[in-house]
Design a protein around this motif. Sequence first.
Motif, PDB file in Angstrom:
ATOM      1  N   ASP A  21     -10.005  -2.077  -0.686  1.00 15.95           N
ATOM      2  CA  ASP A  21      -8.842  -2.256   0.169  1.00 15.95           C
ATOM      3  C   ASP A  21      -8.260  -3.648  -0.074  1.00 15.95           C
ATOM      4  O   ASP A  21      -8.631  -4.334  -1.017  1.00 15.95           O
TER       5      ASP A  21
ATOM      6  N   LYS B  32      -8.407   1.603  -4.744  1.00 17.32           N
ATOM      7  CA  LYS B  32      -8.446   2.636  -3.709  1.00 17.32           C
ATOM      8  C   LYS B  32      -9.862   2.740  -3.178  1.00 17.32           C
ATOM      9  O   LYS B  32     -10.783   2.117  -3.696  1.00 17.32           O
ATOM     10  N   ASP B  33     -10.028   3.517  -2.133  1.00 15.15           N
ATOM     11  CA  ASP B  33     -11.313   3.731  -1.464  1.00 15.15           C
ATOM     12  C   ASP B  33     -11.861   2.401  -0.945  1.00 15.15           C
ATOM     13  O   ASP B  33     -11.205   1.773  -0.134  1.00 15.15           O
TER      14      ASP B  33
ATOM     15  N   SER C 233       0.850  -1.188   0.000  1.00 10.95           N
ATOM     16  CA  SER C 233       0.000   0.000   0.000  1.00 10.95           C
ATOM     17  C   SER C 233       0.884   1.235   0.000  1.00 10.95           C
ATOM     18  O   SER C 233       2.006   1.219   0.492  1.00 10.95           O
ATOM     19  N   HIS C 234       0.354   2.287  -0.563  1.00 12.84           N
ATOM     20  CA  HIS C 234       1.049   3.569  -0.591  1.00 12.84           C
ATOM     21  C   HIS C 234      -0.009   4.649  -0.536  1.00 12.84           C
ATOM     22  O   HIS C 234      -0.871   4.722  -1.415  1.00 12.84           O
ATOM     23  N   LYS C 235       0.014   5.449   0.533  1.00 10.00           N
ATOM     24  CA  LYS C 235      -1.003   6.463   0.785  1.00 10.00           C
ATOM     25  C   LYS C 235      -2.365   5.795   0.798  1.00 10.00           C
ATOM     26  O   LYS C 235      -2.637   4.960   1.619  1.00 10.00           O
ATOM     27  N   SER C 236      -3.247   6.111  -0.141  1.00  9.81           N
ATOM     28  CA  SER C 236      -4.591   5.529  -0.126  1.00  9.81           C
ATOM     29  C   SER C 236      -4.779   4.471  -1.209  1.00  9.81           C
ATOM     30  O   SER C 236      -5.904   4.081  -1.505  1.00  9.81           O
ATOM     31  N   VAL C 237      -3.697   3.998  -1.796  1.00  8.65           N
ATOM     32  CA  VAL C 237      -3.776   3.005  -2.868  1.00  8.65           C
ATOM     33  C   VAL C 237      -3.290   1.655  -2.355  1.00  8.65           C
ATOM     34  O   VAL C 237      -2.258   1.573  -1.691  1.00  8.65           O
ATOM     35  N   TYR C 238      -4.043   0.619  -2.668  1.00 13.97           N
ATOM     36  CA  TYR C 238      -3.695  -0.742  -2.257  1.00 13.97           C
ATOM     37  C   TYR C 238      -3.348  -1.576  -3.482  1.00 13.97           C
ATOM     38  O   TYR C 238      -3.933  -1.401  -4.549  1.00 13.97           O
TER      39      TYR C 238
END
Length: 147
Positions: A79, A75-76, A54-59
Amino acid sequence: MLLAVLFANTDGNILIERFHGVPAEERLHWRSFLVKLGAENLRGAKNEELFVASHKSVYIVYTMLGDICIYVVGKDEYDELALAEVIFAITSSTKDVCGKPPTERLFLDKYGKICLSLDEIVWQGMLENTEKERIKRSIRMKPPADV
């Protein structure tokens, strides 16, 4: 939203890619990032063993299936757990189409049906279908009629 689904061979060449909501100028970055991630972590991986990043809000969830690396980025609401369901549906349908975990040659021989099954699973960045039998029925291809 599912941002990307990519299939690559072990050398890092992209075999299939589907981007949703990712600007064209960012796609090259995603391709190289995912291939590098897989090259570092998928060596010696077991078939269908899931890896998560994961990086920031991206999986990102990725795995090996035969000789093919599969990456799913979301994202969002997509997850790690939702992406695991997506990648399970993709690996399951790919194995069904190929009859076994694919080599690169077998994957390319079945390319059309794999693309159809991928389109049945992911539609415009959303998980559409995970039912194995429904996907199989949807991807039946009719031979061309003699004219």
